[in-house]
Write a protein that holds these residues in place. Structure first.
Motif, mmCIF file in Angstrom:
data_model
loop_
_atom_site.group_PDB
_atom_site.id
_atom_site.type_symbol
_atom_site.label_atom_id
_atom_site.label_comp_id
_atom_site.label_asym_id
_atom_site.label_seq_id
_atom_site.Cartn_x
_atom_site.Cartn_y
_atom_site.Cartn_z
ATOM 1 N N VAL A 97 0.843 -1.201 0.000
ATOM 2 C CA VAL A 97 0.000 0.000 0.000
ATOM 3 C C VAL A 97 0.879 1.252 0.000
ATOM 4 C CG1 VAL A 97 -1.848 -1.190 1.237
ATOM 5 C CG2 VAL A 97 -0.131 0.083 2.523
ATOM 6 N N PRO A 98 0.323 2.400 -0.423
ATOM 7 C CA PRO A 98 1.076 3.650 -0.372
ATOM 8 C C PRO A 98 1.518 3.980 1.051
ATOM 9 C CG PRO A 98 -0.871 3.896 -1.753
ATOM 10 C CD PRO A 98 -0.998 2.575 -1.057
ATOM 11 N N GLN A 99 2.711 4.521 1.185
ATOM 12 C CA GLN A 99 3.257 4.850 2.506
ATOM 13 C C GLN A 99 2.368 5.867 3.218
ATOM 14 O OE1 GLN A 99 7.287 6.225 2.402
ATOM 15 N NE2 GLN A 99 7.511 6.252 4.620
ATOM 16 N N GLY A 100 2.113 5.603 4.503
ATOM 17 C CA GLY A 100 1.319 6.523 5.311
ATOM 18 C C GLY A 100 -0.170 6.262 5.269
ATOM 19 N N PHE A 101 -0.596 5.164 4.608
ATOM 20 C CA PHE A 101 -2.012 4.862 4.498
ATOM 21 C C PHE A 101 -2.258 3.378 4.781
ATOM 22 C CE2 PHE A 101 -1.352 8.597 1.928
ATOM 23 C CZ PHE A 101 -2.436 9.392 2.229
ATOM 24 N N THR A 102 -3.484 3.089 5.125
ATOM 25 C CA THR A 102 -3.898 1.700 5.302
ATOM 26 C C THR A 102 -5.299 1.538 4.731
ATOM 27 O OG1 THR A 102 -4.123 -0.127 6.874
ATOM 28 C CG2 THR A 102 -4.911 2.034 7.591
ATOM 29 N N PHE A 103 -5.730 0.298 4.597
ATOM 30 C CA PHE A 103 -7.041 0.052 4.005
ATOM 31 C C PHE A 103 -7.774 -1.039 4.774
ATOM 32 C CE2 PHE A 103 -4.787 -3.505 2.312
ATOM 33 C CZ PHE A 103 -5.738 -4.471 2.013
ATOM 34 N N GLY A 104 -9.081 -1.106 4.554
ATOM 35 C CA GLY A 104 -9.909 -2.159 5.102
ATOM 36 C C GLY A 104 -10.952 -2.560 4.078
ATOM 37 N N ILE A 105 -11.575 -3.701 4.308
ATOM 38 C CA ILE A 105 -12.580 -4.211 3.373
ATOM 39 C C ILE A 105 -13.958 -3.736 3.815
ATOM 40 C CG2 ILE A 105 -13.668 -6.301 2.479
ATOM 41 C CD1 ILE A 105 -10.926 -7.679 2.838
ATOM 42 N N GLU A 156 -22.309 -5.764 2.993
ATOM 43 C CA GLU A 156 -21.770 -4.425 3.243
ATOM 44 C C GLU A 156 -21.302 -4.341 4.695
ATOM 45 O OE1 GLU A 156 -21.420 -2.115 0.971
ATOM 46 O OE2 GLU A 156 -22.513 -3.125 -0.645
ATOM 47 N N VAL A 157 -20.114 -3.761 4.923
ATOM 48 C CA VAL A 157 -19.535 -3.686 6.261
ATOM 49 C C VAL A 157 -19.626 -2.241 6.765
ATOM 50 C CG1 VAL A 157 -17.471 -4.097 7.653
ATOM 51 C CG2 VAL A 157 -17.921 -5.522 5.629
ATOM 52 N N PRO A 158 -20.294 -1.985 7.906
ATOM 53 C CA PRO A 158 -20.318 -0.634 8.467
ATOM 54 C C PRO A 158 -18.890 -0.172 8.780
ATOM 55 C CG PRO A 158 -21.888 -2.077 9.583
ATOM 56 C CD PRO A 158 -21.030 -2.953 8.738
ATOM 57 N N ILE A 159 -18.644 1.121 8.661
ATOM 58 C CA ILE A 159 -17.297 1.640 8.883
ATOM 59 C C ILE A 159 -16.795 1.295 10.283
ATOM 60 C CG2 ILE A 159 -18.052 3.897 9.710
ATOM 61 C CD1 ILE A 159 -15.023 3.135 7.425
ATOM 62 N N SER A 160 -17.704 1.204 11.248
ATOM 63 C CA SER A 160 -17.302 0.876 12.617
ATOM 64 C C SER A 160 -16.831 -0.563 12.750
ATOM 65 C CB SER A 160 -18.461 1.124 13.587
ATOM 66 O OG SER A 160 -19.583 0.320 13.236
ATOM 67 N N ALA A 161 -17.181 -1.418 11.781
ATOM 68 C CA ALA A 161 -16.821 -2.832 11.854
ATOM 69 C C ALA A 161 -15.690 -3.205 10.900
ATOM 70 C CB ALA A 161 -18.043 -3.698 11.563
ATOM 71 N N VAL A 162 -15.195 -2.238 10.140
ATOM 72 C CA VAL A 162 -14.117 -2.528 9.189
ATOM 73 C C VAL A 162 -12.850 -2.917 9.937
ATOM 74 C CG1 VAL A 162 -12.535 -1.473 7.514
ATOM 75 C CG2 VAL A 162 -14.996 -1.079 7.327
ATOM 76 N N GLN A 163 -12.200 -3.991 9.510
ATOM 77 C CA GLN A 163 -10.907 -4.370 10.071
ATOM 78 C C GLN A 163 -9.811 -3.747 9.199
ATOM 79 O OE1 GLN A 163 -8.588 -8.287 9.764
ATOM 80 N NE2 GLN A 163 -9.672 -8.543 11.697
ATOM 81 N N TRP A 164 -8.982 -2.907 9.824
ATOM 82 C CA TRP A 164 -7.943 -2.188 9.095
ATOM 83 C C TRP A 164 -6.619 -2.938 9.166
ATOM 84 C CZ3 TRP A 164 -9.638 2.015 6.470
ATOM 85 C CH2 TRP A 164 -10.858 2.571 6.888
ATOM 86 N N MET A 165 -5.897 -2.945 8.066
ATOM 87 C CA MET A 165 -4.555 -3.495 8.090
ATOM 88 C C MET A 165 -3.695 -2.637 9.010
ATOM 89 S SD MET A 165 -1.846 -4.099 4.942
ATOM 90 C CE MET A 165 -1.329 -2.375 4.898
ATOM 91 N N PRO A 166 -2.949 -3.241 9.953
ATOM 92 C CA PRO A 166 -2.125 -2.442 10.855
ATOM 93 C C PRO A 166 -1.176 -1.519 10.087
ATOM 94 C CG PRO A 166 -2.233 -4.707 11.614
ATOM 95 C CD PRO A 166 -2.878 -4.680 10.257
ATOM 96 N N CYS A 167 -1.016 -0.296 10.591
ATOM 97 C CA CYS A 167 -0.126 0.672 9.947
ATOM 98 C C CYS A 167 1.343 0.282 10.127
ATOM 99 C CB CYS A 167 -0.355 2.065 10.536
ATOM 100 S SG CYS A 167 -1.939 2.809 10.053
ATOM 101 N N ALA A 169 3.297 -1.486 8.474
ATOM 102 C CA ALA A 169 3.741 -2.805 8.028
ATOM 103 C C ALA A 169 2.693 -3.362 7.076
ATOM 104 C CB ALA A 169 3.943 -3.753 9.207
ATOM 105 N N ASN A 170 3.152 -3.978 6.021
ATOM 106 C CA ASN A 170 2.225 -4.568 5.063
ATOM 107 C C ASN A 170 1.887 -5.992 5.495
ATOM 108 O OD1 ASN A 170 2.356 -2.209 3.632
ATOM 109 N ND2 ASN A 170 3.763 -2.979 2.074
ATOM 110 N N TYR A 171 0.890 -6.114 6.351
ATOM 111 C CA TYR A 171 0.513 -7.420 6.882
ATOM 112 C C TYR A 171 -0.204 -8.244 5.816
ATOM 113 C CZ TYR A 171 1.659 -6.165 11.707
ATOM 114 O OH TYR A 171 2.323 -5.807 12.865
ATOM 115 N N PRO A 172 0.121 -9.518 5.682
ATOM 116 C CA PRO A 172 -0.597 -10.359 4.717
ATOM 117 C C PRO A 172 -2.076 -10.486 5.094
ATOM 118 C CG PRO A 172 1.453 -11.394 5.428
ATOM 119 C CD PRO A 172 1.220 -10.230 6.340
#
Length: 214
Positions: A97-105, A156-167, A169-172
Motif C-alpha cells: 500500500v502507499p506509505q502513510g495509508f492503510t485500508f480495510g474491506i 456491506e460492512v459498516p465503517i465501525s466494523a471494518v478491520q484495518w490493516m495495521p499501519c 507494516a504490510n501485513y498479509p
C-alpha cells in the motif's frame, strides 16, 4: 442542594461529555491515495483452488480487489464421492500500500452457479483477516433446492466494523472460503452441485476497500 462549585463542575463535565465523539465517528476515511496498491497470492491451498486456477488482482483505481477461481466446485448425491461434498480454499495474500495509508474491506460480493435438487442445500462460508488479527468478515449464505441458476451474495460492512490493516507494516491478508453441498433426503440419488467460478465471464469475488491515513 448543590452549591455553586458543584454546579460549575457538573457544567464542565457536561461540556466534556457532549464534545467527545464516539469511537466510530473518529474514523476518517480518505480518497484512494497516490502510490502503488498491489496484491498477489503467495500461498494457495485447498480442493477449491488447484494450482493455476486462482488469482488475486488489485484494481487500478484502488477501490477494490478481485479474486477469481476457475475450478471451485462442491457436489453431493448420485453416487458422488463423499469428500467432494465440501470444497475449500485458503489464500495468503501479499499486500503493498502507499506509505502513510492503510485500508480495510468495506464490502464483499461472491458469485457462482448452483444446481440443487429438491431437498438439497448449498452453503457458502467465508472469512478474511489480516495476519495477527482476529478472524472477522465472516459471511454465510445457504441456498435450498430446487434451485438452478447463478447465485450472488453481497455483504456491506459498516465503517465501525471494518478491520484495518495495521499501519507501518504490510501485513498479509488471509482469505478462507468453503462451499458445502448436502444432498438431503428427498432426492439423494440426484447429483447437486455449487460452484464459485466465473463461468459467465463475471468476476467471481469482489472486495471493495476503503482507505484512511495512518
Amino acid at each position: 442542594m448543590l452549591g455553586r462549585l458543584g454546579i460549575a463542575v457538573l457544567s464542565v463535565l457536561g461540556v466534556m461529555l457532549t464534545s467527545v465523539e464516539p469511537v466510530t465517528a473518529q474514523v476518517r476515511t480518505v480518497d484512494p491515495p497516490d502510490g502503488h496498491f498491489g496484491m498477489s497470492a503467495v500461498s494457495v491451498r485447498g480442493t477449491g483452488c488447484p494450482v493455476g486456477t486462482t488469482s488475486v488482482i488489485a484494481n487500478s483505481d484502488k477501490t477494490a480487489f478481485t479474486v477469481t477461481y476457475s475450478n471451485y466446485t462442491a457436489q453431493n448425491g448420485g453416487g458422488v464421492a463423499l469428500f467432494q461434498a465440501r470444497a475449500q480454499c485458503v489464500i495468503g495474500v501479499s499486500v503493498s500500500v502507499p506509505q502513510g495509508f492503510t485500508f480495510g474491506i468495506k464490502s464483499t460480493t461472491f458469485r457462482g452457479y448452483a444446481d440443487l435438487a429438491a431437498g438439497a442445500t448449498g452453503t457458502l462460508d467465508t472469512q478474511y483477516w489480516f495476519v495477527g488479527q482476529p478472524m472477522t468478515g465472516r459471511i454465510q449464505r445457504e441456498y435450498r433446492g430446487p434451485f438452478q441458476d447463478n447465485w450472488q451474495a453481497t455483504d456491506e460492512v459498516p465503517i465501525s466494523a471494518v478491520q484495518w490493516m495495521p499501519c507501518r507494516a504490510n501485513y498479509p491478508l488471509n482469505i478462507n472460503s468453503q462451499l458445502i453441498v448436502r444432498a438431503g433426503s428427498v432426492n439423494p440419488n440426484t447429483t447437486s452441485l455449487m460452484t464459485m467460478d466465473a463461468t459467465d465471464s463475471q468476476i467471481t469475488t469482489l472486495y471493495g476497500v476503503t482507505w484512511r491515513a495512518c
